[in-house]
Design a protein around this motif. Structure first.
Motif, PDB file in Angstrom:
ATOM      1  N   VAL A   1       0.964  -1.223  -0.077  1.00 45.43           N
ATOM      2  CA  VAL A   1       0.069   0.137  -0.117  1.00 45.43           C
ATOM      3  C   VAL A   1       1.029   1.352   0.125  1.00 45.43           C
ATOM      4  CG1 VAL A   1      -1.966   1.238   1.242  1.00 45.43           C
ATOM      5  CG2 VAL A   1      -1.996  -1.325   1.153  1.00 45.43           C
ATOM      6  N   VAL A   2       0.726   2.209  -0.910  1.00 50.50           N
ATOM      7  CA  VAL A   2       1.409   3.155  -1.028  1.00 50.50           C
ATOM      8  C   VAL A   2       0.339   4.340  -0.478  1.00 50.50           C
ATOM      9  CG1 VAL A   2       2.554   4.955  -2.627  1.00 50.50           C
ATOM     10  CG2 VAL A   2       2.331   2.426  -3.176  1.00 50.50           C
ATOM     11  N   GLU A   3       0.656   5.198   0.675  1.00 51.51           N
ATOM     12  CA  GLU A   3      -0.214   6.000   1.446  1.00 51.51           C
ATOM     13  C   GLU A   3       0.466   7.289   1.027  1.00 51.51           C
ATOM     14  OE1 GLU A   3      -1.989   3.808   5.024  1.00 51.51           O
ATOM     15  OE2 GLU A   3       0.046   3.933   5.095  1.00 51.51           O
ATOM     16  N   GLY A   4       1.581   7.649   0.706  1.00 52.08           N
ATOM     17  CA  GLY A   4       2.146   8.856   0.168  1.00 52.08           C
ATOM     18  C   GLY A   4       3.333   8.870  -0.819  1.00 52.08           C
ATOM     19  N   TYR A   5       3.473   9.631  -1.624  1.00 59.29           N
ATOM     20  CA  TYR A   5       4.498   9.237  -2.857  1.00 59.29           C
ATOM     21  C   TYR A   5       5.543   9.590  -1.956  1.00 59.29           C
ATOM     22  CZ  TYR A   5       0.672  10.069  -5.863  1.00 59.29           C
ATOM     23  OH  TYR A   5      -0.553   9.864  -6.568  1.00 59.29           O
ATOM     24  N   ASP A   6       6.742   8.369  -2.055  1.00 60.22           N
ATOM     25  CA  ASP A   6       7.629   8.527  -1.187  1.00 60.22           C
ATOM     26  C   ASP A   6       8.724   7.495  -1.585  1.00 60.22           C
ATOM     27  OD1 ASP A   6       9.282   9.042   1.218  1.00 60.22           O
ATOM     28  OD2 ASP A   6       7.591   8.721   2.564  1.00 60.22           O
ATOM     29  N   SER A   7       9.708   7.267  -0.793  1.00 57.04           N
ATOM     30  CA  SER A   7      10.812   6.362  -1.037  1.00 57.04           C
ATOM     31  C   SER A   7      10.261   5.127  -0.618  1.00 57.04           C
ATOM     32  CB  SER A   7      11.950   6.496   0.017  1.00 57.04           C
ATOM     33  OG  SER A   7      12.729   5.280   0.200  1.00 57.04           O
ATOM     34  N   ILE A   8      10.720   3.715  -1.473  1.00 62.46           N
ATOM     35  CA  ILE A   8      10.212   2.537  -1.502  1.00 62.46           C
ATOM     36  C   ILE A   8      10.372   2.119   0.217  1.00 62.46           C
ATOM     37  CG2 ILE A   8      12.591   1.289  -2.408  1.00 62.46           C
ATOM     38  CD1 ILE A   8       8.872   0.380  -3.037  1.00 62.46           C
ATOM     39  N   ASP A   9      11.326   2.777   0.686  1.00 63.30           N
ATOM     40  CA  ASP A   9      11.633   2.130   2.190  1.00 63.30           C
ATOM     41  C   ASP A   9      10.741   2.529   3.115  1.00 63.30           C
ATOM     42  OD1 ASP A   9      14.317   1.182   1.815  1.00 63.30           O
ATOM     43  OD2 ASP A   9      15.236   2.963   1.840  1.00 63.30           O
ATOM     44  N   ASN A  10       9.467   3.474   2.683  1.00 62.08           N
ATOM     45  CA  ASN A  10       8.412   4.025   3.551  1.00 62.08           C
ATOM     46  C   ASN A  10       7.060   3.224   3.143  1.00 62.08           C
ATOM     47  OD1 ASN A  10      10.271   5.500   5.264  1.00 62.08           O
ATOM     48  ND2 ASN A  10       9.984   7.071   3.717  1.00 62.08           N
ATOM     49  N   ILE A  11       7.260   2.264   2.231  1.00 61.12           N
ATOM     50  CA  ILE A  11       6.236   1.398   2.000  1.00 61.12           C
ATOM     51  C   ILE A  11       6.030   0.248   2.249  1.00 61.12           C
ATOM     52  CG2 ILE A  11       4.755   0.821  -0.437  1.00 61.12           C
ATOM     53  CD1 ILE A  11       6.184   3.169  -1.808  1.00 61.12           C
ATOM     54  N   HIS A  12       4.705  -0.163   2.600  1.00 61.87           N
ATOM     55  CA  HIS A  12       4.694  -1.493   3.618  1.00 61.87           C
ATOM     56  C   HIS A  12       3.542  -2.252   3.067  1.00 61.87           C
ATOM     57  CE1 HIS A  12       7.508   0.596   6.458  1.00 61.87           C
ATOM     58  NE2 HIS A  12       6.560   1.453   6.361  1.00 61.87           N
ATOM     59  N   LEU A  13       3.749  -3.750   3.434  1.00 65.47           N
ATOM     60  CA  LEU A  13       2.580  -4.602   3.294  1.00 65.47           C
ATOM     61  C   LEU A  13       1.627  -4.411   4.502  1.00 65.47           C
ATOM     62  CD1 LEU A  13       4.194  -8.162   2.492  1.00 65.47           C
ATOM     63  CD2 LEU A  13       2.711  -7.177   1.102  1.00 65.47           C
ATOM     64  N   LYS A  14       0.512  -4.526   4.009  1.00 66.31           N
ATOM     65  CA  LYS A  14      -0.725  -4.233   5.048  1.00 66.31           C
ATOM     66  C   LYS A  14      -1.773  -5.057   4.658  1.00 66.31           C
ATOM     67  CE  LYS A  14       0.272   0.481   6.246  1.00 66.31           C
ATOM     68  NZ  LYS A  14      -0.327   1.914   6.660  1.00 66.31           N
ATOM     69  N   ASP A  15      -2.499  -5.565   5.737  1.00 70.39           N
ATOM     70  CA  ASP A  15      -3.844  -6.056   5.658  1.00 70.39           C
ATOM     71  C   ASP A  15      -4.854  -5.115   5.218  1.00 70.39           C
ATOM     72  OD1 ASP A  15      -3.007  -8.711   6.576  1.00 70.39           O
ATOM     73  OD2 ASP A  15      -2.801  -7.767   8.614  1.00 70.39           O
ATOM     74  N   VAL A  16      -5.467  -5.550   4.013  1.00 68.98           N
ATOM     75  CA  VAL A  16      -6.604  -4.573   3.219  1.00 68.98           C
ATOM     76  C   VAL A  16      -7.858  -5.481   3.169  1.00 68.98           C
ATOM     77  CG1 VAL A  16      -4.927  -3.046   2.325  1.00 68.98           C
ATOM     78  CG2 VAL A  16      -5.825  -4.932   0.888  1.00 68.98           C
ATOM     79  N   ALA A  17      -9.007  -4.929   2.908  1.00 65.20           N
ATOM     80  CA  ALA A  17     -10.070  -5.734   2.557  1.00 65.20           C
ATOM     81  C   ALA A  17     -10.008  -6.471   1.032  1.00 65.20           C
ATOM     82  CB  ALA A  17     -11.243  -4.681   2.649  1.00 65.20           C
TER      83      ALA A  17
END
Length: 325
Positions: free
Chosen positions: A5-21
């Motif tokens: 999930v990309v929540e803000g345009y950012d470095s790839i280091d700040n993007i995470h795997l998340k639980d989503v519907a």
């Protein structure tokens, strides 16, 4: 389900795997349990907000995927649960499930692994459309492929050979040049060397490149065009170097050369007959085993950041793939 999930345009280091519907299944859509998804150069730009269009936040990156049909809307036929498929979407591929319009999917050819299917369609469709439909590459012509070890570059090397061209692969390291030779290039040039155009001239017996396949951009594109043959065709595929060159208009005049743009996203809508023709040829070659698509490094789902970093660092040989299911 889990998704990148990309929540803000950012470095790839700040993007995470998340639980989503789980994705809904609206009319006309098919839900796919994803087994593999690829990571291309455009995906890296989108994550950082550097691509020419921006996906609304939050979003899940990944445009190309392969997997198994989980369910289809009541108005959809031809995609029964359990059917292996490959697909393309604007985004959403780096997830355990995706729901897309049925038109975005095609059945996976027999004997093709999910990792291959997930890295095949965009690169090989782009390359064959460019070479056959835009440049009308003919047997015996000289084809110069810039960035020949990348996902779309190595596809152009393979398809150029199938079309009968004499393929010269341009790449920046010995490892990349050997990679291109391994998949069919007849010769190579190191475009980081000041005299690389002299070697190209020697390799073509002074003729120059009839067709230039260019996903790189930057200064090397300008230098390549200066070595184009009379009536040559320069295919503009992308700008992996990070800069868009400005071509002096006197060069096409003096060289009798043409500059041809290639945009994968517009092919199905603007040239549906060409799209169907190219896809049919690709699947014929796959079925006949004349074409064996190149898969780069395969990463585990939790290691998706490494796939992006390998692509962004231009260290990739082929297209990066993330195994999900």
């Amino acid at each position: 389900m889990k998704a990148v999930v990309v929540e803000g345009y950012d470095s790839i280091d700040n993007i995470h795997l998340k639980d989503v519907a789980m994705p809904d299944l609206p009319a006309g859509h098919v839900r796919v349990r994803i087994q593999a998804a690829s990571v291309g150069f455009v995906d890296g730009l989108k994550v950082q907000g550097l691509y020419q269009t921006r996906d609304p936040l939050p979003f899940t990156p990944g445009t190309e995927f392969a997997g198994i049909v989980d369910a289809a809307a009541a108005d959809v036929t031809g995609f029964a649960p359990g059917t292996p498929v490959m697909g393309m979407a604007r985004s959403g591929g780096l997830a355990e499930y995706i729901a897309v319009p049925a038109a975005a999917l095609v059945p996976m050819p027999d004997g093709i692994a999910p990792e291959v299917a997930a890295s095949f369609r965009a690169n090989y469709l782009t390359s064959l459309y460019a070479l056959s439909e835009r440049a009308a590459l003919r047997s015996g012509e000289y084809l110069l492929v810039l960035g020949a070890a990348g996902g779309v570059g190595i596809a152009a090397v393979q398809l150029g050979k199938l079309l009968g061209a004499r393929v010269i692969a341009a790449a920046s390291t010995e490892e990349k040049r050997n990679f291109a030779i391994r998949f069919g290039a007849d010769a190579t040039v190191d475009y980081t060397q000041a005299d690389w155009r002299d070697r190209l001239k020697t390799l073509t017996d002074g003729h120059g490149a009839d067709v230039i396949f260019d996903p790189v951009g930057g200064e090397v594109s300008l230098q390549a065009f200066r070595s184009i043959a009379w009536n040559g065709r320069h295919l503009v595929v992308g700008f992996a170097a990070g800069s868009i060159p400005a071509l002096p208009f006197n060069l096409p005049l003096l060289k009798g050369g043409s500059l041809l743009g290639v945009d994968l996203a517009q092919i199905p809508r603007r040239e549906p007959e060409a799209y169907r023709r190219v896809m049919a040829q690709l699947f014929t070659w796959l079925t006949e085993k004349k074409l064996e698509p190149v898969v780069g490094k395969v990463f585990a789902f939790e290691d998706f950041r490494e796939a992006f970093k390998t692509m962004q660092n231009r260290a990739a040989l082929g297209k990066m793939v993330v195994r999900i299911g």
